[in-house]
Motif scaffolding. Sequence first.
Motif, PDB file in Angstrom:
ATOM      1  N   LEU A  27       0.860  -1.184   0.000  1.00 12.64           N
ATOM      2  CA  LEU A  27       0.000   0.000   0.000  1.00 12.64           C
ATOM      3  C   LEU A  27       0.894   1.231   0.000  1.00 12.64           C
ATOM      4  O   LEU A  27       1.991   1.206   0.564  1.00 12.64           O
ATOM      5  CB  LEU A  27      -0.867   0.057   1.262  1.00 12.64           C
ATOM      6  CG  LEU A  27      -1.983  -0.966   1.482  1.00 12.64           C
ATOM      7  CD1 LEU A  27      -2.603  -0.743   2.852  1.00 12.64           C
ATOM      8  CD2 LEU A  27      -3.046  -0.844   0.409  1.00 12.64           C
ATOM      9  N   GLN A  72      -2.673   5.384   0.910  1.00 13.82           N
ATOM     10  CA  GLN A  72      -3.659   4.294   0.989  1.00 13.82           C
ATOM     11  C   GLN A  72      -3.742   3.732   2.409  1.00 13.82           C
ATOM     12  O   GLN A  72      -4.835   3.484   2.926  1.00 13.82           O
ATOM     13  CB  GLN A  72      -3.271   3.169   0.033  1.00 13.82           C
ATOM     14  CG  GLN A  72      -3.716   3.409  -1.390  1.00 13.82           C
ATOM     15  CD  GLN A  72      -3.254   2.274  -2.284  1.00 13.82           C
ATOM     16  OE1 GLN A  72      -2.121   1.804  -2.168  1.00 13.82           O
ATOM     17  NE2 GLN A  72      -4.140   1.829  -3.170  1.00 13.82           N
ATOM     18  N   TYR A 126      -6.931   3.704   4.781  1.00 13.99           N
ATOM     19  CA  TYR A 126      -7.436   2.452   5.364  1.00 13.99           C
ATOM     20  C   TYR A 126      -7.774   2.675   6.837  1.00 13.99           C
ATOM     21  O   TYR A 126      -8.834   2.270   7.320  1.00 13.99           O
ATOM     22  CB  TYR A 126      -6.352   1.389   5.215  1.00 13.99           C
ATOM     23  CG  TYR A 126      -6.780  -0.031   5.511  1.00 13.99           C
ATOM     24  CD1 TYR A 126      -7.056  -0.918   4.477  1.00 13.99           C
ATOM     25  CD2 TYR A 126      -6.877  -0.491   6.818  1.00 13.99           C
ATOM     26  CE1 TYR A 126      -7.429  -2.227   4.737  1.00 13.99           C
ATOM     27  CE2 TYR A 126      -7.254  -1.799   7.090  1.00 13.99           C
ATOM     28  CZ  TYR A 126      -7.525  -2.665   6.044  1.00 13.99           C
ATOM     29  OH  TYR A 126      -7.889  -3.951   6.313  1.00 13.99           O
ATOM     30  N   PRO A 134      -3.654  -5.568   4.300  1.00 16.68           N
ATOM     31  CA  PRO A 134      -2.800  -5.716   3.114  1.00 16.68           C
ATOM     32  C   PRO A 134      -1.305  -5.662   3.445  1.00 16.68           C
ATOM     33  O   PRO A 134      -0.492  -6.155   2.668  1.00 16.68           O
ATOM     34  CB  PRO A 134      -3.182  -4.513   2.245  1.00 16.68           C
ATOM     35  CG  PRO A 134      -4.558  -4.156   2.668  1.00 16.68           C
ATOM     36  CD  PRO A 134      -4.627  -4.475   4.128  1.00 16.68           C
ATOM     37  N   ARG A 155     -13.024 -10.153   7.936  1.00 15.68           N
ATOM     38  CA  ARG A 155     -12.528  -9.129   7.033  1.00 15.68           C
ATOM     39  C   ARG A 155     -13.608  -8.647   6.073  1.00 15.68           C
ATOM     40  O   ARG A 155     -13.497  -7.570   5.503  1.00 15.68           O
ATOM     41  CB  ARG A 155     -11.328  -9.645   6.247  1.00 15.68           C
ATOM     42  CG  ARG A 155     -11.666 -10.807   5.315  1.00 15.68           C
ATOM     43  CD  ARG A 155     -10.415 -11.422   4.763  1.00 15.68           C
ATOM     44  NE  ARG A 155      -9.742 -10.551   3.812  1.00 15.68           N
ATOM     45  CZ  ARG A 155      -9.695 -10.763   2.490  1.00 15.68           C
ATOM     46  NH1 ARG A 155     -10.297 -11.815   1.973  1.00 15.68           N
ATOM     47  NH2 ARG A 155      -9.064  -9.940   1.695  1.00 15.68           N
ATOM     48  N   ASP A 197     -12.212  -4.950   5.968  1.00 20.41           N
ATOM     49  CA  ASP A 197     -11.053  -4.970   5.071  1.00 20.41           C
ATOM     50  C   ASP A 197     -11.445  -5.028   3.602  1.00 20.41           C
ATOM     51  O   ASP A 197     -10.950  -4.253   2.779  1.00 20.41           O
ATOM     52  CB  ASP A 197     -10.160  -6.158   5.455  1.00 20.41           C
ATOM     53  CG  ASP A 197      -9.036  -6.361   4.474  1.00 20.41           C
ATOM     54  OD1 ASP A 197      -8.178  -5.467   4.398  1.00 20.41           O
ATOM     55  OD2 ASP A 197      -9.027  -7.390   3.771  1.00 20.41           O
ATOM     56  N   VAL A 198     -12.356  -5.921   3.264  1.00 21.86           N
ATOM     57  CA  VAL A 198     -12.707  -6.084   1.852  1.00 21.86           C
ATOM     58  C   VAL A 198     -13.389  -4.832   1.285  1.00 21.86           C
ATOM     59  O   VAL A 198     -12.970  -4.333   0.226  1.00 21.86           O
ATOM     60  CB  VAL A 198     -13.552  -7.365   1.655  1.00 21.86           C
ATOM     61  CG1 VAL A 198     -14.048  -7.463   0.226  1.00 21.86           C
ATOM     62  CG2 VAL A 198     -12.733  -8.590   2.025  1.00 21.86           C
ATOM     63  N   TYR A 204     -12.988  -1.811   2.308  1.00 26.41           N
ATOM     64  CA  TYR A 204     -11.959  -0.763   2.236  1.00 26.41           C
ATOM     65  C   TYR A 204     -11.152  -0.894   0.943  1.00 26.41           C
ATOM     66  O   TYR A 204     -10.798   0.092   0.321  1.00 26.41           O
ATOM     67  CB  TYR A 204     -10.965  -0.834   3.404  1.00 26.41           C
ATOM     68  CG  TYR A 204     -11.556  -0.755   4.791  1.00 26.41           C
ATOM     69  CD1 TYR A 204     -12.859  -0.308   5.011  1.00 26.41           C
ATOM     70  CD2 TYR A 204     -10.794  -1.107   5.897  1.00 26.41           C
ATOM     71  CE1 TYR A 204     -13.396  -0.258   6.280  1.00 26.41           C
ATOM     72  CE2 TYR A 204     -11.314  -1.050   7.180  1.00 26.41           C
ATOM     73  CZ  TYR A 204     -12.615  -0.636   7.361  1.00 26.41           C
ATOM     74  OH  TYR A 204     -13.126  -0.588   8.623  1.00 26.41           O
ATOM     75  N   ARG A 205     -10.832  -2.150   0.597  1.00 28.10           N
ATOM     76  CA  ARG A 205      -9.974  -2.356  -0.571  1.00 28.10           C
ATOM     77  C   ARG A 205     -10.633  -1.848  -1.857  1.00 28.10           C
ATOM     78  O   ARG A 205      -9.955  -1.476  -2.803  1.00 28.10           O
ATOM     79  CB  ARG A 205      -9.631  -3.840  -0.722  1.00 28.10           C
ATOM     80  CG  ARG A 205      -8.653  -4.309   0.342  1.00 28.10           C
ATOM     81  CD  ARG A 205      -8.324  -5.772   0.145  1.00 28.10           C
ATOM     82  NE  ARG A 205      -7.731  -6.318   1.367  1.00 28.10           N
ATOM     83  CZ  ARG A 205      -6.626  -7.071   1.367  1.00 28.10           C
ATOM     84  NH1 ARG A 205      -6.011  -7.356   0.261  1.00 28.10           N
ATOM     85  NH2 ARG A 205      -6.161  -7.529   2.504  1.00 28.10           N
ATOM     86  N   SER A 238      -7.619  -1.254  -4.633  1.00 26.57           N
ATOM     87  CA  SER A 238      -6.852  -2.489  -4.795  1.00 26.57           C
ATOM     88  C   SER A 238      -7.751  -3.650  -5.202  1.00 26.57           C
ATOM     89  O   SER A 238      -7.264  -4.683  -5.627  1.00 26.57           O
ATOM     90  CB  SER A 238      -6.026  -2.816  -3.540  1.00 26.57           C
ATOM     91  OG  SER A 238      -6.731  -2.538  -2.379  1.00 26.57           O
ATOM     92  N   LEU A 239      -9.051  -3.485  -5.054  1.00 24.26           N
ATOM     93  CA  LEU A 239      -9.982  -4.444  -5.654  1.00 24.26           C
ATOM     94  C   LEU A 239     -10.870  -3.660  -6.623  1.00 24.26           C
ATOM     95  O   LEU A 239     -11.152  -2.481  -6.410  1.00 24.26           O
ATOM     96  CB  LEU A 239     -10.848  -5.125  -4.583  1.00 24.26           C
ATOM     97  CG  LEU A 239     -10.144  -6.132  -3.651  1.00 24.26           C
ATOM     98  CD1 LEU A 239     -11.118  -6.650  -2.621  1.00 24.26           C
ATOM     99  CD2 LEU A 239      -9.555  -7.272  -4.456  1.00 24.26           C
TER     100      LEU A 239
END
Lengths: 278, 336, 277
Positions: free
Chosen positions: C59, C63, C67, C208, C224, C228-229, C231-232, C237-238
């Motif tokens: 990251l 980023q 996060y 990450p 997550r 987390d998911v 956020y990505r 990043s996704l």
Amino acid sequence: MKEPEARNQLSHYIFMYRRMAALSIRSQWRYRKSLLLSIAAQFLIIGVEFLGLFLLFQRFNNFQGWTLPQMAFLYGTVNIAFAIADALAYGFDQMGPLLKTGNFDRLLVRPLPAVLQLLGMEITIRRSGRIFLGLATFSWAAWRLGAATVLAPASLLLLALAMLAGVLVFLSLFLVQAAFTFVTIEGLEFMNAFTYGGQQTASYPLSAYRKFMQVLFVAFIPIGSCIYLPVCLVLQKSGLPGLPDWAHVAGPLAALPFMAAALLAWRSGQRWYSSSGG
Amino acid sequence: MDEGLYSRPTMIQVEQLSKTYTVLKKKKGSLRRDREYIKALDHLSFTIGRGEICGYIGPNGAGKSTTIKILSGILHPDRNAGSCLVNGRVPWKNRLAHVREIGVVFGQRTQLWWDLPASDSFELLADMYQVPSGQRKERINRLKDELELHSFLHMPVRQMSLGQRMRCELSAALIHNPPLLFLDEPTIGLDAPSKIALRNFIRWLNREYGTTIILTTHDMDDIEALAGRVLLIGKGRLLFDGSMQALRREAGAEKRIVLDLASEPDPHSMRELFRGTELRLLEQNKQRLTLAFNPERLAATEALKMAIGNLQVADLAVEGQPVEELIAALYSRHNI
Amino acid sequence: MKKFWQPYLAAFRGRAKASLQYRSAALAGMFTQFFFGLILTMVMEAWYQSYTGSAPLPLSLHQAASYIWLGQMVFALIPWRGDPELQNLVRSGEVGRDLVRPVHIFSLWFIRSLAWRYVSVVLRFLPILIFSALILPHTALRSIALMPPASTAGLFGFLVLLSTGSLLSAAISVLISCFQFRQISAVGMNAIAAAIISFFSGQIVPLPLISGPVELIYRLLPFRYMADVPYRFWLGSLTLADLPAALTAQFLWLAILLVGGHFYVNIQLRQVTIAGG
């Protein structure tokens, strides 16, 4: 004539605190099982905090020139101090419910200062998990750094002083939080920024933060002066730029005026309470 | 007042005491809050002598607990408004010294350590009040005997019944043998035997140690059983001060005659029978008639004669008016 | 049909209203979160400044700081403790009141928990967003401010996953509350859950940045998917192409937890009834 009476009073207070503390520990001992579970839980909480630190070290290799054992040394010192204060301050934590139910009045009709009764209300054993892990971290760090150097008599004395001062600063913060409760009744969550936030901040070298944060935690809420500065001296790290050497040794003394201020805040809170009636 | 040779020394002297609360009231649709002043005590004055048992009554919000809080040193009254001397001290001036010589029982709050046996709490309180070790044992034993605590003294407080707990609360408040005891709703929620035991104990305490007792309660049976004197307050003012009998007179208490007739009478004829007499038909329930009369205007024998006169009576009883009703009448007369 | 929904709708509304009462607490909580956000991002900045390695980091600083801010924003959505109201209900034995009602217990609690979480998030979300994304960039702290979403599609993915993630979160918090049935200290269970969930949802260290065996573990756990998911997606990043897979995983976990929770509660309740006599 007044002198011996005051000393008597003080020894009575100390005696009563020890009595209350012993009773509190005895009554918690009745729930050993859940106590053990809670301690284990505490272990886990700061365990994952430390795991986080460890993983970040794996990723970044160093933190502002500090090695992992050095960081662990600071982290352990701060957390031992915080954990002790946290365990002692249970009564301060209870101010909201005490005021809401009117049970605070119960304390006021007893011949002991309310602060002392709150302190004696409970010594929360289940919060002591953090002490053990703090000790473990600290010991591991001291071993890795060479106990002979970081735990030389002079260093040890300074560290003990730093921890004591740290306990006093955290206790004072909890006391200020309790004093606010007189006015707001609802517990003041924003004070968590300074109590738990203070612990979080102080767990990392203060040099990592921006200037305003450094000033806040050195001059106003002196947890940095009390722990970070002496630890820097012991580890022979450069502390904060612009601060003379003596400030690193004298740092822990900052706890005293802070504690005085906290007691003053408490007193005016209690005065407000007894003139407004809650 | 007559300051005669036999008047008791003073325990509590309250003169022109006032207490005002400030309440912030949020106005609807506005962020500003208005201050509102509530006079909880309004130039209240009374004197209580040593060794008295005094009932302190009034409706909710009358200022009862405010008074108790001031007298026990928890609360400061308004500045420059009146004076207050308890046991020779201004309660709020030196709180620690003051509370050493009073006992307080709040009926709905506990002063015992919840998870520990009451005996532990007693020992701790004895230490806190610095009861000399010689006196302490005797004192605790005495309380233990009088209140019959033996069977549950070593049980954690949290496992006790309410009655058992109240008895322990009372003991806890008396470990240091205070000359003055405040009891705030001590019998609330208790069953009848516990109430009676508690009252007997309070009487004993007063007799044995000359303890002055201030009793706030809504239970008029407590007052009638214990208090030689009643103070009635409403809206922060003293409305009545005197004996229970005087209170009855003041309230214009009625007497009641309850008659059980041999057969169920016709309601209409019963109403006719007592119309225009000093006897008032309060209620008729099957064979039972309840009649009321004012003892000031009609002697009891006359009333009985009138009542029984033309009726076939199987059973009868003469009763005083329930205290609750008297108090309610007084409250409504004073508009509180 | 309308009748069937009524008790659940009422439960949602009632709890939401009650939660709104604690506005001042939310305000105070917000301040704490600003503060923690600042501490954490400053520390993160110091980590990045200390890095001397040559391998690129997973990251960028911007980023990583973002996060952390996203974590503060949806803080109330992370079920790091049981539902306090529900736990009180069980502890005081008042749970019996719900038992006699003709509703599905687990669903009722689930709905109530959801209302509580929604209100808590809504009260905090916007102020922290404004502070970290609109105010910070104009100060000396711009390097650790919250960056805008990487793309419109990223924002879309974030919002979708967050709202479905809240279902997952409510289910988990009901489950944690139900540990109370076992009579063991709720404090202990709460603390253990808090530790595990806050770590494996990415609240302590941005996931990450973690590699090795711990990465394997966090990928195997449901936590997550609430933090987390989503956020990505915000960070870029996704991408939209990853959305179906993420949604599928979320719903799979939700189904497992709901079914498991339903049976768990039923078993526990049966025992409670026996113990209560």
